[in-house]
Design an enzyme around this catalytic site. Structure first.
Site, PDB file in Angstrom:
ATOM      1  N   LYS A  23       2.288   7.865   3.906  1.00 43.85           N
ATOM      2  CA  LYS A  23       2.149   6.426   4.142  1.00 43.85           C
ATOM      3  C   LYS A  23       1.761   6.117   5.579  1.00 43.85           C
ATOM      4  CE  LYS A  23       5.018   4.284   0.607  1.00 43.85           C
ATOM      5  NZ  LYS A  23       6.028   3.240   0.363  1.00 43.85           N
ATOM      6  N   PRO A  57       0.829  -1.211   0.000  1.00 43.99           N
ATOM      7  CA  PRO A  57       0.000   0.000   0.000  1.00 43.99           C
ATOM      8  C   PRO A  57       0.860   1.257   0.000  1.00 43.99           C
ATOM      9  CG  PRO A  57      -0.759  -1.577   1.638  1.00 43.99           C
ATOM     10  CD  PRO A  57       0.550  -2.075   1.140  1.00 43.99           C
ATOM     11  N   GLU A  58       0.512   2.187  -0.862  1.00 45.23           N
ATOM     12  CA  GLU A  58       1.234   3.453  -0.939  1.00 45.23           C
ATOM     13  C   GLU A  58       0.296   4.593  -0.563  1.00 45.23           C
ATOM     14  OE1 GLU A  58       3.419   3.655  -4.646  1.00 45.23           O
ATOM     15  OE2 GLU A  58       3.862   1.507  -4.588  1.00 45.23           O
TER      16      GLU A  58
END
Length: 410
Positions: A54, A2-3
Site C-alpha cells: 500500500k 485504494p488497496e
C-alpha cells in the site's frame, strides 16, 4: 480506499505518462495540505515510480544539462536524487494534466520543462493521503502480497504464535504488518470464496496451512495449476489482487476512473445485494454470507447499506427527476418548517366552554325575542349575588372630553 492493486496501477501510470518527459523547477505543495514541503529544485529531472503493498515511491532523478556562455560549456552541478514515499489514504491518485487544468484537490505538483507545460499531480480530495521526503518503505509493513509472495507467506506462517493472530481473521487481514496490500474489499472476497466465517479466530484458520503437503516434485507449470485449482487463504491473497490488476482497477485508475463495470462484475461479496455485513472491532464493515463466526461482536447490528449497483441506479434516477434549473435545495422548505402554535389544554377547554355559553344565550334570546347580550370584555369585580349596574350611555352631543369638563365645573 485504494488497496495494493490500485497503488501498483498508479505506479505503472506514472512510469508510462512520464516516459520521455523532462521535469523542471520547484515541486509545489498546496497551502491547505498539512503534509511536509518537498525541498527539491532542479533545472532538469525525470520521475520514476515503484509500488510495494500500500505504498508508492516516486524517485526524482536529476539529469545533466549543458549551458553555453561565451562559447564555453559549463556543466551544472546536479543535486542528489530524492525518494518520496506516498500513501494514498482514502482517495489518493496521480494525474497528468495541462497547467490550466490542474484539479482542485491537487496537493503536490511536478511541472514539466516543455511548453505548453504539463503537471503531474498527487490528487487527494479527502486529504487522508500522505508523503514522506527521503523516506523508505515503512518498517512495520510486511512483504508485498503481490510481488513478494514467498516472503509474505513465510512472514505469516512463522509468526502465528504472535498475539495479533488471537483476533478474528477479518481483522488480521487488514494488519499491514502481515498482509501488506490487502484492504476492505479484498478481505471480503478472499473469505467469501473460501467460505471462511469472518469472525473465526485467525490462528485457527491459518494453522492448517503449516501442515500443507509441499509438492516439490511438481514442475512449475503444474504447481501453478494446483494453486489455481484449489488455492488456500494465503494464495488467494496473491491471486485476487493480480486479477484486479488485470482488470484495470476499480475506479482509482486515473485513466479509467469513470468505468468500473468490469470490477463490479468481478465482485461476488463486497457491497453485493443479498450479502450480510457487520462492523468489526476496528469499526470497519465486513461483508460476508452465512454464519459470521464465534468471535462476532455481541449486540452489533447490520449497517443499512445498498449494493453498489442499486445505489448508483437510485442516484441516477433521482438526478433525472430534479430539473436542471431548479433553485430548490435538499431538505424541507421554510414554509414546511414553520411550527403551528400549540394551544394549552386548559386554555382550549376554557374557549370551548365559553363558546357553548354563547350559543345557549343566543338560543334563549331567539325564544324571548330579545337581542342576545354581549359579554363585556372589561374585567369586573365580583359582587355578592348581584351584577354591577351598567353606566349610563353618554349623550350623542357630548363627547367624553366635554363631560369631563362639566363634571369639573360642577
Amino acid at each position: 480506499m485504494p488497496e495494493g492493486p490500485e497503488l501498483h496501477l498508479a505506479s505503472k501510470f506514472v512510469n508510462r505518462v512520464c516516459s520521455g518527459i523532462v521535469f523542471s523547477g520547484k515541486v509545489e505543495k498546496s497551502t491547505v495540505s498539512k503534509n511536509c514541503d518537498v525541498p527539491f529544485t532542479c533545472a532538469t529531472y525525470i520521475i520514476s515510480a515503484v509500488s510495494r503493498g500500500k505504498e508508492v515511491k516516486l524517485t526524482l532523478i536529476p539529469i545533466k544539462e549543458d549551458i553555453k556562455t561565451d562559447a564555453v560549456e559549463h556543466e551544472c552541478e546536479l543535486p542528489g536524487s530524492m525518494d518520496i514515499i506516498f500513501r494514498f489514504g482514502m482517495s489518493g491518485s496521480f494525474k497528468l494534466t495541462a497547467e490550466e487544468e490542474v484539479p482542485k484537490h491537487a496537493h503536490l505538483k511536478f511541472f514539466t520543462k516543455e511548453r505548453p507545460k504539463q503537471v503531474l499531480c498527487f490528487v487527494d480530495p479527502r486529504r487522508f493521503g500522505s508523503w514522506e521526503v527521503n523516506g523508505t518503505w515503512q518498517l512495520d509493513r510486511g512483504p508485498c502480497v503481490m510481488f513478494e509472495y514467498e516472503k509474505f507467506r513465510l512472514n505469516v506462517l512463522s509468526n502465528l504464535s504472535h498475539k495479533a493472530f488471537d483476533k478474528p481473521i477479518c481483522e488480521v487481514l487488514l494488519n499491514q504488518k502481515y498482509f501488506n496490500g490487502i484492504g476492505n474489499y479484498l478481505r471480503a472476497e478472499i473469505l467469501f470464496r473460501l467460505k471462511v466465517p469472518p469472525f473465526e479466530k485467525a490462528r485457527t484458520v491459518l494453522e492448517s496451512l503449516l501442515h500443507k503437503v509441499k509438492t516439490v516434485e511438481l514442475t512449475l507449470s503444474k504447481k501453478i495449476k494446483v494453486k489455481l485449482a484449489n488455492p488456500d487463504l494465503l494464495e488467494l491473497c496473491h491471486v485476487l489482487p493480480m486479477e484486479v490488476i488485470n482488470l484495470g482497477g476499480k475506479g482509482y485508475d486515473p485513466e479509467h476512473s469513470d468505468d468500473s463495470s468490469a470490477f463490479e462484475e468481478w465482485l461476488r461479496c463486497y457491497c453485493v445485494a443479498g450479502m450480510q455485513s457487520l462492523c468489526d472491532g476496528n469499526g470497519r464493515i465486513i461483508w460476508f454470507q452465512g454464519n459470521p463466526g464465534p468471535m462476532a461482536p455481541k449486540g452489533s447490528k447490520t449497517p443499512k447499506f445498498k449494493s453498489r449497483r442499486k445505489k448508483a441506479a437510485d442516484e441516477n434516477e433521482n438526478q433525472d427527476l430534479i430539473p436542471k434549473d431548479s433553485k430548490f435545495k435538499k431538505g424541507k422548505r421554510k414554509s414546511d418548517q414553520r411550527k403551528t402554535p400549540q394551544i394549552p389544554n386548559d386554555l382550549s377547554q376554557k374557549t370551548a366552554r365559553s363558546s357553548k355559553a354563547v350559543t345557549k344565550q343566543t338560543a334563549e334570546a331567539l325564544q324571548t325575542g330579545e337581542e342576545p347580550r354581549r359579554k363585556s370584555t372589561r374585567s369586573r369585580k365580583k359582587m355578592s349575588g348581584k351584577k354591577s349596574p351598567l353606566p349610563e350611555a353618554p349623550k350623542e352631543s357630548e363627547t367624553p372630553n366635554k363631560r369631563s369638563r362639566k363634571s369639573r365645573t360642577k
